[in-house]
Design a protein around this motif. Structure first.
Motif, PDB file in Angstrom:
ATOM      1  N   PHE A  29       0.403  12.114   5.164  1.00 10.31           N
ATOM      2  CA  PHE A  29       1.465  12.739   4.105  1.00 10.31           C
ATOM      3  C   PHE A  29       2.884  12.816   3.835  1.00 10.31           C
ATOM      4  CE2 PHE A  29      -2.538  15.607   5.943  1.00 10.31           C
ATOM      5  CZ  PHE A  29      -3.661  15.191   5.607  1.00 10.31           C
ATOM      6  N   ASP A  30       3.094  12.490   2.421  1.00  7.80           N
ATOM      7  CA  ASP A  30       4.615  12.873   2.269  1.00  7.80           C
ATOM      8  C   ASP A  30       5.334  13.665   3.172  1.00  7.80           C
ATOM      9  OD1 ASP A  30       3.116  14.529   1.038  1.00  7.80           O
ATOM     10  OD2 ASP A  30       4.268  14.323  -1.352  1.00  7.80           O
ATOM     11  N   THR A  31       4.753  14.593   3.019  1.00 10.81           N
ATOM     12  CA  THR A  31       5.140  16.361   3.676  1.00 10.81           C
ATOM     13  C   THR A  31       5.645  15.757   4.988  1.00 10.81           C
ATOM     14  OG1 THR A  31       2.937  17.083   4.886  1.00 10.81           O
ATOM     15  CG2 THR A  31       3.616  18.114   2.376  1.00 10.81           C
ATOM     16  N   GLN A  32       4.554  15.147   6.170  1.00 14.10           N
ATOM     17  CA  GLN A  32       4.818  14.637   7.418  1.00 14.10           C
ATOM     18  C   GLN A  32       6.117  14.145   6.934  1.00 14.10           C
ATOM     19  OE1 GLN A  32       1.468  13.107   7.663  1.00 14.10           O
ATOM     20  NE2 GLN A  32       1.241  14.923   9.561  1.00 14.10           N
ATOM     21  N   VAL A  33       6.404  12.640   6.413  1.00 11.61           N
ATOM     22  CA  VAL A  33       7.118  11.711   6.151  1.00 11.61           C
ATOM     23  C   VAL A  33       8.651  12.390   5.716  1.00 11.61           C
ATOM     24  CG1 VAL A  33       8.230  10.171   4.556  1.00 11.61           C
ATOM     25  CG2 VAL A  33       5.673  10.226   5.677  1.00 11.61           C
ATOM     26  N   ARG A  34       8.982  13.201   4.991  1.00 12.65           N
ATOM     27  CA  ARG A  34       9.854  14.243   5.195  1.00 12.65           C
ATOM     28  C   ARG A  34      10.409  14.843   6.059  1.00 12.65           C
ATOM     29  NH1 ARG A  34       7.763  15.197   0.013  1.00 12.65           N
ATOM     30  NH2 ARG A  34       6.756  17.369   0.870  1.00 12.65           N
ATOM     31  N   ALA A  35       9.764  15.407   6.671  1.00  8.15           N
ATOM     32  CA  ALA A  35       9.740  16.360   7.681  1.00  8.15           C
ATOM     33  C   ALA A  35      10.315  15.268   9.263  1.00  8.15           C
ATOM     34  CB  ALA A  35       8.301  17.078   8.162  1.00  8.15           C
ATOM     35  N   LEU A  36       9.467  14.691   9.014  1.00  8.14           N
ATOM     36  CA  LEU A  36      10.247  13.490  10.224  1.00  8.14           C
ATOM     37  C   LEU A  36      11.196  13.059   9.764  1.00  8.14           C
ATOM     38  CD1 LEU A  36       6.908  11.963  11.491  1.00  8.14           C
ATOM     39  CD2 LEU A  36       8.188  13.587  13.215  1.00  8.14           C
ATOM     40  N   ILE A  37      11.634  12.206   8.615  1.00  5.99           N
ATOM     41  CA  ILE A  37      12.958  11.321   8.499  1.00  5.99           C
ATOM     42  C   ILE A  37      14.196  13.080   8.335  1.00  5.99           C
ATOM     43  CG2 ILE A  37      14.117   9.978   7.437  1.00  5.99           C
ATOM     44  CD1 ILE A  37      11.042   9.003   6.191  1.00  5.99           C
ATOM     45  N   GLN A  38      14.092  13.198   8.272  1.00 13.58           N
ATOM     46  CA  GLN A  38      15.104  14.930   7.995  1.00 13.58           C
ATOM     47  C   GLN A  38      15.017  15.363   9.706  1.00 13.58           C
ATOM     48  OE1 GLN A  38      14.349  16.978   2.958  1.00 13.58           O
ATOM     49  NE2 GLN A  38      13.845  17.814   5.225  1.00 13.58           N
ATOM     50  N   ASP A 251       1.282  12.305  17.842  1.00  9.69           N
ATOM     51  CA  ASP A 251       0.898  13.310  16.746  1.00  9.69           C
ATOM     52  C   ASP A 251       0.249  14.050  16.583  1.00  9.69           C
ATOM     53  OD1 ASP A 251      -0.565  12.513  14.841  1.00  9.69           O
ATOM     54  OD2 ASP A 251      -2.494  10.839  15.175  1.00  9.69           O
ATOM     55  N   THR A 252      -0.847  14.407  17.780  1.00  6.02           N
ATOM     56  CA  THR A 252      -0.979  15.583  17.820  1.00  6.02           C
ATOM     57  C   THR A 252      -0.622  16.378  17.934  1.00  6.02           C
ATOM     58  OG1 THR A 252      -2.292  14.477  19.550  1.00  6.02           O
ATOM     59  CG2 THR A 252      -2.749  16.981  19.509  1.00  6.02           C
ATOM     60  N   HIS A 253       0.837  16.751  18.557  1.00  8.77           N
ATOM     61  CA  HIS A 253       1.691  17.500  18.213  1.00  8.77           C
ATOM     62  C   HIS A 253       1.663  18.315  16.702  1.00  8.77           C
ATOM     63  CE1 HIS A 253       5.253  20.387  19.173  1.00  8.77           C
ATOM     64  NE2 HIS A 253       4.854  20.290  20.535  1.00  8.77           N
ATOM     65  N   TYR A 254       2.255  17.226  16.435  1.00  9.52           N
ATOM     66  CA  TYR A 254       2.642  17.780  14.710  1.00  9.52           C
ATOM     67  C   TYR A 254       1.595  18.000  13.948  1.00  9.52           C
ATOM     68  CZ  TYR A 254       6.522  14.437  15.898  1.00  9.52           C
ATOM     69  OH  TYR A 254       7.689  13.932  16.264  1.00  9.52           O
ATOM     70  N   GLN A 255       0.458  18.040  14.589  1.00  7.03           N
ATOM     71  CA  GLN A 255      -1.064  18.431  13.586  1.00  7.03           C
ATOM     72  C   GLN A 255      -1.281  19.645  14.292  1.00  7.03           C
ATOM     73  OE1 GLN A 255      -4.757  15.869  15.389  1.00  7.03           O
ATOM     74  NE2 GLN A 255      -3.625  14.352  13.580  1.00  7.03           N
ATOM     75  N   GLU A 302       8.549  22.354   7.793  1.00  3.95           N
ATOM     76  CA  GLU A 302      10.045  23.250   8.951  1.00  3.95           C
ATOM     77  C   GLU A 302       9.580  22.716  10.239  1.00  3.95           C
ATOM     78  OE1 GLU A 302      11.606  25.998   5.185  1.00  3.95           O
ATOM     79  OE2 GLU A 302      10.568  26.699   7.127  1.00  3.95           O
ATOM     80  N   LYS A 303       8.665  23.721  11.006  1.00  5.67           N
ATOM     81  CA  LYS A 303       7.964  23.520  11.485  1.00  5.67           C
ATOM     82  C   LYS A 303       7.807  21.984  12.351  1.00  5.67           C
ATOM     83  CE  LYS A 303       5.221  26.227  15.305  1.00  5.67           C
ATOM     84  NZ  LYS A 303       4.192  26.518  15.938  1.00  5.67           N
ATOM     85  N   MET A 304       7.940  21.273  12.167  1.00  9.75           N
ATOM     86  CA  MET A 304       7.454  19.990  12.005  1.00  9.75           C
ATOM     87  C   MET A 304       8.731  18.527  12.623  1.00  9.75           C
ATOM     88  SD  MET A 304       4.732  17.203  10.473  1.00  9.75           S
ATOM     89  CE  MET A 304       4.821  15.697  11.013  1.00  9.75           C
ATOM     90  N   GLN A 305       9.987  19.310  11.555  1.00  8.29           N
ATOM     91  CA  GLN A 305      11.296  19.100  11.378  1.00  8.29           C
ATOM     92  C   GLN A 305      11.399  19.550  12.632  1.00  8.29           C
ATOM     93  OE1 GLN A 305      12.953  18.966   7.622  1.00  8.29           O
ATOM     94  NE2 GLN A 305      15.327  19.175   8.914  1.00  8.29           N
ATOM     95  N   ASN A 306      11.314  20.749  12.964  1.00 10.90           N
ATOM     96  CA  ASN A 306      12.795  20.806  14.347  1.00 10.90           C
ATOM     97  C   ASN A 306      11.825  20.292  15.458  1.00 10.90           C
ATOM     98  OD1 ASN A 306      14.127  23.131  12.831  1.00 10.90           O
ATOM     99  ND2 ASN A 306      12.466  25.199  12.946  1.00 10.90           N
ATOM    100  N   THR A 307      10.913  20.789  15.707  1.00 14.54           N
ATOM    101  CA  THR A 307       9.402  19.600  16.565  1.00 14.54           C
ATOM    102  C   THR A 307      10.163  18.378  16.994  1.00 14.54           C
ATOM    103  OG1 THR A 307       7.521  20.685  16.591  1.00 14.54           O
ATOM    104  CG2 THR A 307       7.577  18.857  17.627  1.00 14.54           C
ATOM    105  N   VAL A 308      10.487  17.422  16.019  1.00 17.10           N
ATOM    106  CA  VAL A 308      10.542  16.243  15.912  1.00 17.10           C
ATOM    107  C   VAL A 308      12.946  16.144  16.643  1.00 17.10           C
ATOM    108  CG1 VAL A 308      11.577  15.819  14.117  1.00 17.10           C
ATOM    109  CG2 VAL A 308      10.838  13.614  15.342  1.00 17.10           C
ATOM    110  N   MET A 309      13.244  16.751  16.290  1.00 18.93           N
ATOM    111  CA  MET A 309      14.805  17.547  16.518  1.00 18.93           C
ATOM    112  C   MET A 309      14.554  17.852  17.959  1.00 18.93           C
ATOM    113  SD  MET A 309      16.099  19.683  12.999  1.00 18.93           S
ATOM    114  CE  MET A 309      17.809  20.006  13.904  1.00 18.93           C
TER     115      MET A 309
END
Ligand SMILES: [Zn+2]
Length: 324
Positions: A29-38, A251-255, A302-309
């Motif tokens: 999804f676009d939400t994931q793309v945004r969260a991760l790239i940010q 993958d799973t962690h973000y889900q 927001e949660k995904m973004q924090n996770t990838v950081m």
């Protein structure tokens, strides 16, 4: 910015040399793309988005046309990542089995991706080598990287598996890398998805080093890839990186992030869209300021973004972008 295959190669060479790991994140999804790239950009890390064939089918809607899905995901990643000139983002095809050869070809020829994975690990080694080599020859004409794999057991539902089947044999890894010329090699060290349910599966982090040492000794050093890494501890992942892993798949962690953050929101705001039991349905007015999708999807984002950081800090890729 979006990374070409040549630039992505540079990213992995740097990671291998300095022993840090690039987090490869599955998206639909676009939400994931945004969260991760940010997230990658916020910590000055390069990153890799991955799309599975299933994700591409889903993205295409009811047509299930994975070519349309791949074009959409690629366009999203390219357009969104262009906002961040000091953060390199690649796009990878995750686990394409041999029956998706034409799809891989389509993505390469249409400049949709930076790298691809051909997963012929269910085939006999000699067939895996032949198929993978064919993908490498095609991809390298376009400077696209290829990830290959050996050592997966056949069938995720097998109740009983022998240790020998589960783990990659170093000599086979060497033969595979020499004969196929893959850029990235997925080693099977006990983290396989679909197999991780077995409590008898033991992680062999020393096997990564054994494979890496053997490849280096034979003049064919490669970046190693760790699949099914969502459930691993920081220590396990850092050890894997120290032993030669440059790409860690998530993958799973973000889900779980997305589901738990949005569940938390709706637990609190249920009556913004559901009539409370003590209110007359005729008099109930849903709360638009709470049910607007932007209000709750952002919680998952927001949660995904924090996770990838956090992942990038853990793996050492933070502040290590080749574009800095
Ligand atoms: Zn995988």
């Amino acid at each position: 910015m979006f990374l070409t295959g040549t630039q992505l190669k540079e990213v992995f060479l740097k990671a291998k040399k300095q022993r840090f790991g690039i987090i490869a994140s599955n998206v639909v999804f676009d939400t994931q793309v945004r969260a991760l790239i940010q997230g990658y950009a916020a910590v000055n890390s390069d990153g890799l988005m991955q799309m599975s064939t299933g994700a591409c089918k889903y993205a295409a809607g009811t047509s299930q046309d994975l070519h349309i899905g791949a074009k959409m995901i690629s366009a999203m990643v390219k357009i969104f990542s262009a906002q961040f000139p000091k953060c390199g983002i690649g796009l990878h095809i995750d686990h394409a089995t041999p029956n998706y050869f034409d799809f891989i070809k389509f993505c390469i020829e249409n400049d949709l991706v930076s790298s691809v994975m051909i997963d012929a690990s269910a085939e006999k080694l000699e067939d895996n080598i032949r198929i993978t080599k064919e993908v490498v020859e095609l991809a390298h004409k376009y400077n696209i990287l290829v990830e290959g794999e050996i050592g997966h057991i056949k069938g995720a539902e097998d109740e009983i598996v022998s240790e020998d089947e589960l783990y990659t044999k170093p000599e086979e890894a060497l033969e595979f890398v020499i004969k196929t010329n893959v850029d990235l090699f997925a080693a099977s060290v006990g983290t396989n998805h679909g197999v991780t349910k077995g409590e008898n599966v033991v992680l062999h982090l020393d096997l990564i080093k054994e494979i890496d040492d053997l490849l280096i000794k034979n003049g064919v050093e490669r970046g190693l890839v760790l699949h099914g890494a969502s459930g691993l501890t920081d220590w396990q992942q850092q050890t894997a990186i120290a032993n030669g892993v440059v790409k860690i798949n998530k993958d799973t962690h973000y889900q779980m992030d997305m589901a738990s953050a949005i569940q938390e929101y709706w637990e609190k705001e249920k009556y913004a869209i559901v009539c409370p039991p003590d209110v007359d349905p005729a008099a109930y007015i849903p709360n638009k300021s709470k049910f607007d999708p932007r209000k709750w999807l952002i919680k998952g984002e927001e949660k995904m973004q924090n996770t990838v950081m956090e992942f990038c800090k853990m793996s050492g890729s933070a502040n290590n972008s080749i574009l800095l």
